[in-house]
Write an enzyme that holds these catalytic residues in place. Structure first.
Site, mmCIF file in Angstrom:
data_model
loop_
_atom_site.group_PDB
_atom_site.id
_atom_site.type_symbol
_atom_site.label_atom_id
_atom_site.label_comp_id
_atom_site.label_asym_id
_atom_site.label_seq_id
_atom_site.Cartn_x
_atom_site.Cartn_y
_atom_site.Cartn_z
ATOM 1 N N TYR A 125 0.839 -1.200 0.000
ATOM 2 C CA TYR A 125 0.000 0.000 0.000
ATOM 3 C C TYR A 125 0.875 1.251 0.000
ATOM 4 O O TYR A 125 0.628 2.199 -0.724
ATOM 5 C CB TYR A 125 -0.900 -0.013 1.241
ATOM 6 C CG TYR A 125 -1.908 1.107 1.273
ATOM 7 C CD1 TYR A 125 -3.184 0.947 0.735
ATOM 8 C CD2 TYR A 125 -1.586 2.338 1.848
ATOM 9 C CE1 TYR A 125 -4.110 1.975 0.763
ATOM 10 C CE2 TYR A 125 -2.508 3.376 1.882
ATOM 11 C CZ TYR A 125 -3.768 3.185 1.338
ATOM 12 O OH TYR A 125 -4.672 4.203 1.363
ATOM 13 N N PHE A 130 -9.841 19.443 -24.384
ATOM 14 C CA PHE A 130 -10.266 18.059 -24.488
ATOM 15 C C PHE A 130 -11.531 17.941 -23.623
ATOM 16 O O PHE A 130 -11.692 18.693 -22.666
ATOM 17 C CB PHE A 130 -9.167 17.077 -24.022
ATOM 18 C CG PHE A 130 -9.612 15.661 -24.181
ATOM 19 C CD1 PHE A 130 -9.756 15.122 -25.451
ATOM 20 C CD2 PHE A 130 -9.970 14.880 -23.087
ATOM 21 C CE1 PHE A 130 -10.233 13.825 -25.614
ATOM 22 C CE2 PHE A 130 -10.442 13.583 -23.258
ATOM 23 C CZ PHE A 130 -10.577 13.057 -24.529
ATOM 24 N N THR A 131 -12.426 17.005 -23.971
ATOM 25 C CA THR A 131 -13.753 16.957 -23.315
ATOM 26 C C THR A 131 -13.670 16.941 -21.787
ATOM 27 O O THR A 131 -14.271 17.796 -21.118
ATOM 28 C CB THR A 131 -14.542 15.705 -23.779
ATOM 29 O OG1 THR A 131 -13.685 14.568 -23.661
ATOM 30 C CG2 THR A 131 -15.016 15.833 -25.219
ATOM 31 N N ASP A 161 -0.317 19.209 -21.025
ATOM 32 C CA ASP A 161 -0.934 17.882 -21.039
ATOM 33 C C ASP A 161 -0.074 17.030 -21.961
ATOM 34 O O ASP A 161 -0.041 17.246 -23.175
ATOM 35 C CB ASP A 161 -2.377 18.000 -21.554
ATOM 36 C CG ASP A 161 -3.074 16.642 -21.678
ATOM 37 O OD1 ASP A 161 -2.389 15.611 -21.633
ATOM 38 O OD2 ASP A 161 -4.306 16.642 -21.846
ATOM 39 N N LYS A 209 -2.474 6.448 -22.632
ATOM 40 C CA LYS A 209 -1.940 6.796 -23.939
ATOM 41 C C LYS A 209 -0.418 6.735 -23.927
ATOM 42 O O LYS A 209 0.189 5.916 -24.590
ATOM 43 C CB LYS A 209 -2.399 8.198 -24.339
ATOM 44 C CG LYS A 209 -3.876 8.246 -24.663
ATOM 45 C CD LYS A 209 -4.360 9.639 -24.962
ATOM 46 C CE LYS A 209 -5.849 9.663 -25.193
ATOM 47 N NZ LYS A 209 -6.254 9.346 -26.554
ATOM 48 N N ARG A 221 -16.851 12.528 -33.587
ATOM 49 C CA ARG A 221 -16.350 13.735 -32.929
ATOM 50 C C ARG A 221 -16.966 14.920 -33.655
ATOM 51 O O ARG A 221 -16.337 15.649 -34.376
ATOM 52 C CB ARG A 221 -14.815 13.805 -32.973
ATOM 53 C CG ARG A 221 -14.118 12.725 -32.177
ATOM 54 C CD ARG A 221 -13.889 13.044 -30.700
ATOM 55 N NE ARG A 221 -14.987 12.787 -29.791
ATOM 56 C CZ ARG A 221 -14.849 12.553 -28.487
ATOM 57 N NH1 ARG A 221 -13.680 12.534 -27.931
ATOM 58 N NH2 ARG A 221 -15.887 12.358 -27.720
ATOM 59 N N PHE A 268 -22.912 11.646 -25.889
ATOM 60 C CA PHE A 268 -22.271 10.782 -26.876
ATOM 61 C C PHE A 268 -21.884 9.423 -26.310
ATOM 62 O O PHE A 268 -21.764 8.451 -27.037
ATOM 63 C CB PHE A 268 -21.032 11.463 -27.489
ATOM 64 C CG PHE A 268 -19.946 11.793 -26.504
ATOM 65 C CD1 PHE A 268 -19.941 13.013 -25.846
ATOM 66 C CD2 PHE A 268 -18.925 10.898 -26.244
ATOM 67 C CE1 PHE A 268 -18.943 13.326 -24.931
ATOM 68 C CE2 PHE A 268 -17.914 11.194 -25.340
ATOM 69 C CZ PHE A 268 -17.928 12.424 -24.677
#
Ligand code: F0G
Length: 488
Positions: A86, A138-139, A229, A272, A395, A461
C-alpha cells in the site's frame, strides 16, 4: 534502443513509402469479422452509437488509443516483478526514477487516469472568475475546469480547424490571441495556460517548440503558470524532430527535456503515453506539488500508488522509458500518414497533414447532403461499421451539447476519428480500412442522417441512442451485397 538522435528509418529500393513495423508480433488475439447483416443488427442494438457496440462484434477497434495500445515484452515482464504494498512500494520508486529520466521532473503525483489529474489540478488552481487559455480543449479537461468555476478560452491559430492544410504545427497557440486574453481577464485571473501536446480534438496535431518557447516567455513575464498535457507527447515529439528546424539530429530525450523546461507542471494519461493505464502529475516546483499533494490520498489512493495497480506502475515505468526510442514513437504517425495520404490522394476528405492519434474523416464533406442537425459524423461512424466492422468515434455535434433553448450547439467540424492504438494493427488491416472507406465514399449518396431515440442530458455521446432517418441502412447493405457478393 535507438536513442542517439539519428533518424532510424528504412528506405525501400522500389521507392515505395511503406511504413515498416520495427517489432514482431508474439502474442495475438483472434478477431471476428461478422457478415454485414449481423453488423447491421449489432449497430441497431447499439443505438447507432459506436460506444455501445460489443467488442465481439467489432473487427478493427479504432474507437480510441486509450488503454488499447500494445505493451512491449519488457513491459509485460516488468509486471511480474511488481512489489505489492500500500505504501512505499519499490515499484513506485522505479516509476519516480523513470519520471526523472524521461521528463526531468522531480516531483510526481500518481492518479488512476488522465482525467483524475485534471480533477486535482482544476480543484487546486481554478475558481469562479478565472480563465484557462489553451490551444484546444479536451472533453474531460474542459468539464473539470468549468466544474471548478473557471472559463476556458481556446486560442488556436487560424490553421487549426482547416481540414486541408499543410501547416506542420496546427496545435500552436495564436500569440496575439494569448495577449488579448491576458489583457481581457487580467494576468492575476489566469489560473494557468494549458498546452495540449498532440492536440486531440483537432486531429492529433502537434505544436512547435518555437511556439511553446514563445508562450512560456509570455507566461513568465506575467507570472502565469504553464501546464502541459503530455498524454499525446510521443507523437508531438516525433513531429518536432522531423518537422521543426534544428531538431532532426537531437535525441528524443533532449527534445523532451527542453519542452519540459518551459513548463511549470504537466500531467498525462498513462492509457496513452506509456501504453498502460493510470496517469500522473509532474513538476519541479515544490510549492505547486504541495498545493496538490493532499488531494491524492483523498481522491485517488496513497501517494505511492494513486489508484494504479503496482503491476501497471511497473509497466508504466518501462513504457515511459520506451517513449525515448524513435522506433517506438514513429510507428503510429507513419501508419496514420499512410492511410491519410492514401485517402487524400483519392479525394476523400481527411484532416491533413496527418497527425498523431488517428485518421480523421471529415463527415461534413464526405456526406455533405446530411444536415448537421442529423449528425453526419455519427451517421458516417455507423455506416463505416456496417460496411467494414471498423469502429470509429464520432467527434461532431453528437459530442456537443444543447444550448439554453434546447437547440444543438453545432460542432466546429464533423469528424469521424479512426484511432490507431499503438503497435496494434498491421499494414494489411490498414489497407482493408482504406478499401472499405473508398467503397463507402463511392456510395456516399446512400448514407442518411440520424435522430435521437434516447438522449442523456450530459455527455450524451457516451450512452445516447439514435436511429436512422429513413431506410438508408437497408439500401447500403443491399449495395454491399451487390458489389461484394458473399464476401464478409
Ligand atoms: N488529455 C488528453 C489529450 C486526452 O486525449 C485524454 C483522453 C485525457 C486527457 C484524459 O485521459 O482518458 O486517461 O482520463 N483521451 C481519450 C480519447 C479518452 O479517446 O481520446 P483519461
Amino acid at each position: 534502443m535507438e536513442n542517439s538522435g539519428k533518424l532510424s528509418t528504412v528506405k525501400f529500393y522500389s521507392g515505395d513509402v511503406t511504413p515498416l513495423e520495427m517489432h514482431k508480433v508474439r502474442v495475438v488475439q483472434k478477431l471476428n469479422l461478422l457478415p454485414i447483416e449481423e453488423r447491421k443488427e449489432a449497430i441497431y442494438g447499439a443505438g447507432f452509437n459506436t460506444f455501445l457496440l460489443m467488442n465481439k462484434d467489432v473487427f478493427l477497434d479504432m474507437l480510441t488509443d486509450s488503454g488499447t495500445n500494445a505493451m512491449s515484452d519488457n513491459q509485460v515482464a516488468a509486471m511480474s516483478v511488481a512489489d505489492d504494498s500500500y505504501a512505499g512500494s519499490a515499484s513506485y520508486t522505479k516509476l519516480e526514477a523513470a519520471i526523472l529520466e524521461v521528463f526531468n521532473q522531480n516531483y510526481f503525483l500518481p492518479v488512476h487516469q488522465g482525467r483524475a489529474a485534471e480533477h486535482i489540478i482544476s480543484k487546486t488552481f481554478c475558481r469562479p472568475g478565472s480563465v484557462v487559455p489553451m490551444n484546444y480543449h479536451f472533453t474531460t479537461t474542459k468539464a473539470h475546469i468549468e466544474m471548478a468555476g473557471s472559463a476556458v478560452e481556446e486560442i488556436y491559430t487560424d490553421e487549426a480547424l482547416k481540414i486541408k492544410s499543410d501547416f506542420p504545427f496546427k496545435g500552436n497557440m495564436d500569440i496575439n490571441k494569448l495577449h488579448k486574453v491576458i489583457e481581457k481577464w487580467g494576468a492575476e485571473n489566469v489560473a494557468y495556460i494549458r498546452f495540449e501536446a498532440g492536440t486531440n480534438l483537432i486531429g492529433g496535431q502537434p505544436f512547435s517548440m518555437a511556439n511553446l518557447r514563445e508562450v512560456s516567455a509570455i507566461a513568465k513575464a506575467h507570472n502565469i503558470m504553464l501546464l502541459m498535457d503530455t498524454s499525446l507527447i510521443n507523437e508531438n515529439l516525433y513531429f518536432i524532430k522531423i518537422r521543426e528546424e534544428g531538431y532532426l539530429d537531437m535525441p528524443i530525450k533532449d527534445i523532451l527535456h527542453e519542452m519540459m523546461s518551459y513548463t511549470d507542471f504537466s500531467y498525462f494519461s498513462g492509457r496513452k503515453v506509456s501504453c498502460t493505464r493510470g496517469g500522473g502529475i509532474c513538476t519541479n516546483n515544490h510549492d505547486i506539488y504541495m498545493k496538490m499533494r493532499d488531494w491524492v490520498p483523498l481522491f485517488e489512493g496513497f501517494l505511492t500508488y494513486g489508484g494504479m495497480s503496482v503491476r501497471e506502475i511497473e509497466a508504466m515505468a518501462v513504457g515511459l522509458i520506451e517513449t525515448l526510442d524513435f522506433n517506438v514513437i514513429s510507428h503510429s504517425p507513419t501508419f496514420i500518414k499512410y492511410l491519410v495520404d492514401a485517402l487524400d490522394s483519392k479525394g476523400i476528405p481527411v484532416i491533413t497533414p496527418a497527425g498523431g492519434l488517428g485518421c480523421h474523416l471529415d463527415a461534413g464533406q464526405f456526406i455533405a447532403h446530411v444536415p448537421q442537425t442529423q449528425y453526419p459524423a455519427g451517421a458516417l461512424a455507423a455506416a463505416l461499421f456496417i460496411a467494414s466492422g471498423i469502429r470509429g468515434m464520432e467527434r461532431g455535434t453528437i459530442s456537443s451539447v444543447r444550448d439554453e433553448n434546447g437547440d444543438d450547439v453545432l460542432a466546429d467540424v464533423e469528424l469521424l476519428r479512426l484511432a490507431f492504438p499503438r503497435r496494434v494493427f498491421t499494414l494489411s488491416q490498414i489497407k482493408y480500412a482504406e478499401d472499405r472507406i473508398q467503397w463507402l465514399f463511392d456510395n456516399r449518396h446512400l448514407i442518411g442522417g440520424l435522430e435521437w431515440v434516447e438522449e442523456p442530458p450530459v455527455l450524451r455521446f457516451f450512452v445516447g441512442k439514435l436511429q436512422p432517418i429513413g431506410d438508408w441502412v437497408d439500401k447500403l447493405v443491399a449495395k454491399f451485397r451487390q458489389d461484394f457478393g458473399d464476401s464478409l
